[in-house]
Design a protein around this motif. Structure first.
Motif, PDB file in Angstrom:
ATOM      1  N   VAL A   1     -30.288 -56.573  22.312  1.00 32.34           N
ATOM      2  CA  VAL A   1     -30.569 -57.914  21.805  1.00 32.34           C
ATOM      3  C   VAL A   1     -31.421 -57.827  20.543  1.00 32.34           C
ATOM      4  N   GLY A   2     -32.433 -56.960  20.579  1.00 29.85           N
ATOM      5  CA  GLY A   2     -33.300 -56.807  19.406  1.00 29.85           C
ATOM      6  C   GLY A   2     -32.557 -56.305  18.187  1.00 29.85           C
ATOM      7  N   VAL A   3     -31.716 -55.304  18.386  1.00 27.09           N
ATOM      8  CA  VAL A   3     -30.920 -54.781  17.269  1.00 27.09           C
ATOM      9  C   VAL A   3     -29.960 -55.852  16.774  1.00 27.09           C
ATOM     10  N   GLY A   4     -29.352 -56.586  17.691  1.00 27.03           N
ATOM     11  CA  GLY A   4     -28.441 -57.658  17.305  1.00 27.03           C
ATOM     12  C   GLY A   4     -29.130 -58.725  16.483  1.00 27.03           C
ATOM     13  N   LEU A   5     -30.311 -59.137  16.923  1.00 31.54           N
ATOM     14  CA  LEU A   5     -31.068 -60.139  16.171  1.00 31.54           C
ATOM     15  C   LEU A   5     -31.460 -59.615  14.795  1.00 31.54           C
ATOM     16  N   THR A   6     -31.821 -58.356  14.735  1.00 29.58           N
ATOM     17  CA  THR A   6     -32.197 -57.766  13.451  1.00 29.58           C
ATOM     18  C   THR A   6     -31.007 -57.740  12.500  1.00 29.58           C
ATOM     19  N   VAL A   7     -29.865 -57.324  12.997  1.00 31.31           N
ATOM     20  CA  VAL A   7     -28.662 -57.274  12.156  1.00 31.31           C
ATOM     21  C   VAL A   7     -28.279 -58.669  11.683  1.00 31.31           C
ATOM     22  N   VAL A   8     -28.307 -59.639  12.593  1.00 33.19           N
ATOM     23  CA  VAL A   8     -27.971 -61.014  12.208  1.00 33.19           C
ATOM     24  C   VAL A   8     -28.933 -61.529  11.157  1.00 33.19           C
ATOM     25  N   SER A   9     -30.217 -61.253  11.326  1.00 36.31           N
ATOM     26  CA  SER A   9     -31.186 -61.748  10.343  1.00 36.31           C
ATOM     27  C   SER A   9     -31.022 -61.062   8.995  1.00 36.31           C
ATOM     28  N   LEU A  10     -30.598 -59.802   9.002  1.00 35.42           N
ATOM     29  CA  LEU A  10     -30.377 -59.106   7.740  1.00 35.42           C
ATOM     30  C   LEU A  10     -29.110 -59.581   7.039  1.00 35.42           C
ATOM     31  N   LEU A  11     -28.087 -59.924   7.808  1.00 37.70           N
ATOM     32  CA  LEU A  11     -26.810 -60.332   7.232  1.00 37.70           C
ATOM     33  C   LEU A  11     -26.742 -61.807   6.875  1.00 37.70           C
ATOM     34  N   SER A  12     -27.553 -62.613   7.500  1.00 34.99           N
ATOM     35  CA  SER A  12     -27.492 -64.046   7.232  1.00 34.99           C
ATOM     36  C   SER A  12     -28.246 -64.380   5.953  1.00 34.99           C
ATOM     37  N   ASP A  13     -27.859 -65.493   5.369  1.00 31.60           N
ATOM     38  CA  ASP A  13     -28.558 -65.970   4.179  1.00 31.60           C
ATOM     39  C   ASP A  13     -29.972 -66.361   4.567  1.00 31.60           C
TER      40      ASP A  13
END
Length: 83
Positions: free
Chosen positions: A39-51
């Motif tokens: 979940v943490g890695v997923g949230l990190t990736v989403v936050s990095l990829l999102s505007d």
């Protein structure tokens, strides 16, 4: 040359066996930690990829991350946290 190779193989086998024993002894904790890390890695990736969205979204993500870490610290055994 084969002696250092054998030593590395022995070390790798030892680490693998210790990991299997730990996961076997602490199956629920291991599963929860793995889930939390995912979940943490997923949230990190989403936050990095999102505007760069509204600041409110970032604050909510930070609060969620902090809650997740607090939950994991209550589940993870002390011996695992020291390593």
């Amino acid at each position: 040359m084969s002696e250092p190779r054998n030593r590395l193989d022995d070390i790798q086998e030892s680490i693998t066996e210790q990991s299997k024993d730990f996961v076997g002894d602490h199956a629920l904790s291991s599963a929860l930690v793995t889930f939390g890390l995912g979940v943490g890695v997923g949230l990190t990736v989403v936050s990095l990829l999102s505007d760069s969205g509204p600041p409110r979204r970032a604050a909510a993500a930070e609060r969620l991350g902090a809650q997740l870490l607090d939950s994991l610290s209550a589940v993870v055994p002390d011996s695992f946290m020291k390593r």
